[in-house]
Design a protein around this motif. Structure first.
Motif, PDB file in Angstrom:
ATOM      1  N   LYS A 114      42.355   0.776  79.500  1.00 33.53           N
ATOM      2  CA  LYS A 114      42.669   1.287  80.835  1.00 33.53           C
ATOM      3  C   LYS A 114      44.169   1.239  81.105  1.00 33.53           C
ATOM      4  N   GLU A 115      44.830   0.228  80.576  1.00 32.20           N
ATOM      5  CA  GLU A 115      46.279   0.119  80.777  1.00 32.20           C
ATOM      6  C   GLU A 115      47.021   1.222  80.025  1.00 32.20           C
ATOM      7  N   HIS A 116      46.494   1.605  78.863  1.00 33.03           N
ATOM      8  CA  HIS A 116      47.114   2.689  78.092  1.00 33.03           C
ATOM      9  C   HIS A 116      47.021   4.001  78.861  1.00 33.03           C
ATOM     10  N   LEU A 117      45.853   4.262  79.434  1.00 33.44           N
ATOM     11  CA  LEU A 117      45.673   5.496  80.195  1.00 33.44           C
ATOM     12  C   LEU A 117      46.556   5.500  81.443  1.00 33.44           C
ATOM     13  N   ALA A 118      46.667   4.345  82.091  1.00 32.02           N
ATOM     14  CA  ALA A 118      47.525   4.246  83.277  1.00 32.02           C
ATOM     15  C   ALA A 118      48.990   4.491  82.908  1.00 32.02           C
ATOM     16  N   PHE A 119      49.385   4.017  81.737  1.00 31.91           N
ATOM     17  CA  PHE A 119      50.757   4.247  81.277  1.00 31.91           C
ATOM     18  C   PHE A 119      51.004   5.736  81.058  1.00 31.91           C
TER      19      PHE A 119
END
Length: 203
Positions: free
Chosen positions: A136-141
């Protein structure tokens, strides 16, 4: 007995009056040189768990493992294998996830388990096929990186709706059953399943 040469005598005399080239480490602290590549320091807030560092690590000191049941990605770093090459820092997509320290250089241990670090990131799982999409953090980035262009993807729109609650979940969430259909585009699905949906509704 062979008499010493003049060059050897000169070196012996100079060694008495010049400072030592080495330090008395560990009794005396060592000051690393500029741009010294020490232990990699990971920033959990800036690391997005994208696997780039593991893919470029020559000795394989970084490993990734996905636990679909717990929906987490487990990242393990073994500094006993690390050769301090700096590839992880150079290829980090955020530019802040990992930095080589110019101060921490002494990591020798009798117990190798002390040199292991573990990190966990929450995963995004496809609701259709169960495949791992990314963290999820990768997508948010990627959202922050691409700006408004990120929302040309239905996956990004669906994730944004989950975060901002633009629509009620019961209004758009429909369980994936009887094969992929148009309505399933509004679920969290991987690019492969989304492609199948688009092919179905196009032909």
């Amino acid at each position: 007995m062979r008499y010493p040469k003049l060059r050897e005598l000169r070196e012996a005399v100079l060694s008495l009056v010049t400072p030592a080239y080495t330090t008395r480490f560990p009794k005396e602290p060592h000051t690393p040189f500029k741009n010294y590549r020490g232990k990699p320091i990971v920033s959990d807030a800036d690391c997005v768990g994208c696997e780039t560092c593991a893919n470029v690590c020559p000795p394989g000191a970084i490993t990734f493992r996905d636990d679909k049941e717990k929906r987490i990605r487990i990242i393990e770093r073994d500094y006993g294998k690390c050769i301090f090459c700096g590839q992880c820092e150079e290829h980090c997509i955020t530019g802040k996830g990992v930095k080589l320290s110019d101060e921490i250089y002494d990591i020798a241990q009798f117990d190798r388990t002390v040199l292991m670090e573990r990190q966990e990131k929450e995963l995004l799982i496809c609701e259709s096929c169960g495949a791992v999409i990314t963290t999820k953090e990768h997508l948010a980035f990627m959202h922050r990186k691409l700006g408004p262009r990120a929302f040309s993807s239905l996956l990004n729109l669906n994730v944004l709706n989950e975060q901002l609650r633009l629509a009620r979940a019961e209004d758009i969430k429909v369980g994936v059953r009887d094969g992929l259909k148009r309505k399933d585009m509004f679920n969290i699905v991987c690019p492969n399943c989304l492609r199948k949906i688009l092919v179905k509704i196009s032909y």
